[in-house]
Design an enzyme around this catalytic site. Sequence first.
Site, PDB file in Angstrom:
ATOM      1  N   ASP A 126      -3.084   0.837  -1.496  1.00 21.31           N
ATOM      2  CA  ASP A 126      -4.020  -0.241  -1.140  1.00 21.31           C
ATOM      3  C   ASP A 126      -3.301  -1.539  -0.799  1.00 21.31           C
ATOM      4  O   ASP A 126      -2.153  -1.749  -1.140  1.00 21.31           O
ATOM      5  CB  ASP A 126      -4.997  -0.477  -2.292  1.00 21.31           C
ATOM      6  N   GLU A 127      -4.029  -2.399  -0.121  1.00 18.43           N
ATOM      7  CA  GLU A 127      -3.679  -3.799   0.117  1.00 18.43           C
ATOM      8  C   GLU A 127      -2.256  -3.988   0.654  1.00 18.43           C
ATOM      9  O   GLU A 127      -1.506  -4.849   0.190  1.00 18.43           O
ATOM     10  CB  GLU A 127      -3.877  -4.616  -1.159  1.00 18.43           C
TER      11      GLU A 127
END
Length: 857
Positions: free
Chosen positions: A541-542
Site C-alpha cells: 500500500d501507499e
Amino acid sequence: MIVRTVLLLSVALFASVGSLAQPLSDAQLKAFAAQTEWRFAVVSNIGEDGPEARIRLHNRSDVALPEGTGDWRLYFHSVRRVSDTTVSGLHLTHVQGDLHRVAPTEDFPGLAPGESLELFYQPSSAMAAYTDFMPRAFIHRPGSEPAVFANTDTEDMSRFVDVFDREAQQRRSAQDQVPIATAERRYERNRTIHSQRVSDQAVRQRIIPKPLSLETHWGSATLSPDWTIHYAGCLSSEADYLAEQLSTLFNAEFPSAADHESVSGPIISLRVESEDTDLPEQAESYRLEIDDDQIRITGRDNAGAFYGLQSLLKLLPATMNSDSVTLPNLTVLDAPRAGWRGMHYDMGRNFHGQAVTLRLIEQMGRYKLNKLHLHLTEDEGWRLEIPGLPELTDVGGERCFDPEETDCLLTQLGTGPHKSGSGNGYYTRDDFIEILEYAAARHIEVIPEIDMPGHARAAIKSMDARYRRLMAAEQPEAARQYLLSHPEDTSDYMTVQNYTDNSIDVCLESTYAFVDKVMYELQQMYRDAGLKLNIFHMGGDEVGKGSWTGSPACRDLIAEREGVAGVADLKPYFVSRVAALAKQRGLALAGWEDGLMYDANNPFNRGQFDNDRVIANAWDNIWEWGVADRAYRLANAGYEVVLSHGTHLYFDHPYEAHPKERGYYWATRYTDTRKVFGYMPEHLYANADTTRNGAPIDNLEALVGRALPPLKQPDNILGIQGQVWTETIRTPEQLERMVYPRLLALAERAWHRAEWEGGSSSAEARAREFAVFARTLAERELPRLAEAGVQAYLAPPGARWENGQLQVNTALPGLPVEVSTNGLDWQAFQSSVSAEQAPVMLRTRLDNNVSRSTRLD
C-alpha cells in the site's frame, strides 16, 4: 506557510547573550534541556491561512542559547509535516518522516535565562488531539550526547501540550460538523441504551459472540472440581486448555481423561463428530449441551470443539466466590458467519513486546477470532529476527539519533534520541515460534506481513548498513546480494507519512533475492513450530508517487524487458514477481487493496498471478472519496477480500470526538464500541452513515456521483478484520485500551449475523440488541478481561442537571460512576448530588481501572 518567532523579554536579554558566543558544552546542553520547559499548542485549525500551531520554550535554566548561528539544533516529532522556512533567525526543516529540526541562523538574537521563545508554524493539516503531538523533543550539537527536554519525556501529554479549550482548536476545519463530546452530549447518546429493558437472565446467558441458537431446559448443573473432562484423543490440546482455564477459575485441579479411560461421576465430554447431521454444516461449528450431571461439547472439527468450550466458559463468572457454580440446562447450536475473523496488529511503528502479543492471542481465542495479521515491518521498524540478516533487527529494530543510520534508524514517533526510548525492539526467532505455537493451540492462524515495496524504509536502511559492512570487509558480491536501493537513484517523492526514501527498488534482482530469503526463513519458523505457512502478506500500500522515476536500474529494465513499458508498469511487475516467489513456495499472496490496483478503480488483472489465492484487505472506504466500492470491485475481479474498513474497523481511531482521546481520525472522527457493533459486513453500502466531517449521508450514489457496483461474487468476501495501527500507541497499556472492548464488538459481527442487518436495517432492533451486549460487557466481559490482566478502555460517563439534581448514565450500563467536587477526592455517585455543588467531575470505574474524568458545570 507562515512561521513566526516571538521573544518574550523580561530582563536584560541583549546584555546576557552577547558574552556567550562559545559553543555549548555537554553539561550546559543537559542543564538547558533538563530545566527548560517545551510546550506545544494548537492556536487554531480554522484560520484563513489554515491550521496554526506553536512551540514555546521557557528557559528556566542558567544557560543561555547564544546569538547567531551556533551549532546546536532542536528536534521534535510532528506527524503533520511543516515545510522548510526561515523566520526571525530560526530555520525550521522537515528531516524525514515525523522528525523536524530547528536551527539558529546568524539573525537569531539568543535566548537568555528566564526568557521565553515562541515559534508559530503551520502544520500540513489540522491537529485536534493531544496525541497529534509526540513526546521527547531534544537538543543536540555535533559531538555531544542529545538531551531530551525533561518535561517532554513522558506519556502525560498535559506536561508538554497546552489545553484545547476553544472551538477553533477542537474542530478540524470550518466544515467540521462533529460535536465535541461533553458530559451532556454523552448523556443524550447513552439514553438510547438505557431506555431498553434488559433482564438479568438475558445478561447471565448472553454469550459473546452470540450463537446461532440457545435454548434453556428444565433443571440445572452444578459445576465443580468434582467433574472430569473426558475427551477424544484428537482433542488433547483442547482438553488441556479447558482444564487449565477451569483450574485457574476454581483454584482447584480439574481431572481429565481420554475417552478410552472409564470415569465415574459428572463429566464434561469433548468430542468431534464430523458426520453429525444435527450440527451446522460449516467448519468450526459446535453443539454445547448442559444436562444435570453431564456437559457435552461436540465440534464439527477441533476448532468447533474449542469454540464450544469457550461458550461454556462464557457462562461462568469472571471470578469465583464459592467452590461451585450452577448453570442452567441448555443447548447451544452454533457456527460462524465468516471463515475469516481477523485482527491486524501493527508493531512495526511501535514495538510493545511479546507478552502483550500473547495476551491478544488469548483474547482472540476466547472470542472466536481466528486470524492474526501481524504487521511485522514498517518504515519505522523491522520487528522479526531473520537469520543471516542481522542488520534487519540490529539497525532496523531500533530508533535513536543517528543521522547516518549505521547503528539504528532515525528516531520517529516520539521515541526520542536514545534507544531506551519507546517503541524499540523485536521478536527473536524463538519468540516468534512461541507466538505461532501459542496461536495454533487457540486455532488462530498467524499471517505475517512484510510491507513492500513502500513502507519499507527499515528494510532499505538495514540492507544499506549491511552493504557498508561487507564492502568494508572487501566482500562486494555479498554486499550487493540483498541490496534494496540503488546508490544513484534520484527519484523524488513524498509519501503520506512524509518519507522520501522508503520504496524498495523493484528493478534490482537483489530485491527478489531478499524477498525469497525472508520467505524461506518465515517458512522455517513455521515448520519449527510444527505448522505450515499458508499466506504471505506483502503489504503493497501507499507507494509514493514518483518512486523509481530516477532509478538507473528501472531505466534499464523499462528499456529491455517486454511488458514493462514505463514506470506505471513497475508496481504490477513487482507484485507479479513476489507472487511467483510465493507460488513456488506454495503460498497464497495477500496485500492491501491499493497494492493490487492500477488506480483508484481498476484492480490488476487477476490472471497474471498463478497463485491459487490472492487476498486483498479492503480498507479505504471514505465514502465521499469515491473508492468505498473497492471491496466489491476486487471480489468481482476474482480476488478474495477481507473487509478491513477504516470507518468502522480501525481501532487506532478515537472512541469519541474529544482532544484527550488517543488516535488518528483520518477515516472518521471517532469509532466507539457501538459503531463497531453496528457494522454490516454483508451490506457494505448500508454502512455509509456520515462523511468525515460528520454530515449525514442520505444518498450514497448522489454523494459519489456515479452508480455503485453490486457484489457479483459474494463467495469471494472471506470475512472481516479489525486493525490497530500504532503511530500514537507507544506502550502496551495504550495498545490494550485501544483494542478493548472494540475487539469484542468485532468478534460479534465476524461470528454472528444479526436479524437487524440489511439495507434498511432496524435501528430499534439494533439498539435492543446492543443494550444486552453493552450490559454483558460491563457486568461479565470487562471483569473477565481485567482478571486476565487487560486494562480495557472505559468511556467517561454522561451527566446532566435535572431539577437541580445530578443525573448520570454510562455507555455500558452497569459500570459504577464516581463523582468529585474538587477533582481529588472521589466517591461513588449518589443521587443526592445537587447543582449547588457544581462544577463536579465524574468518571467510570471498574476495580482499579478508571476512565478519563469529565466536567459538568
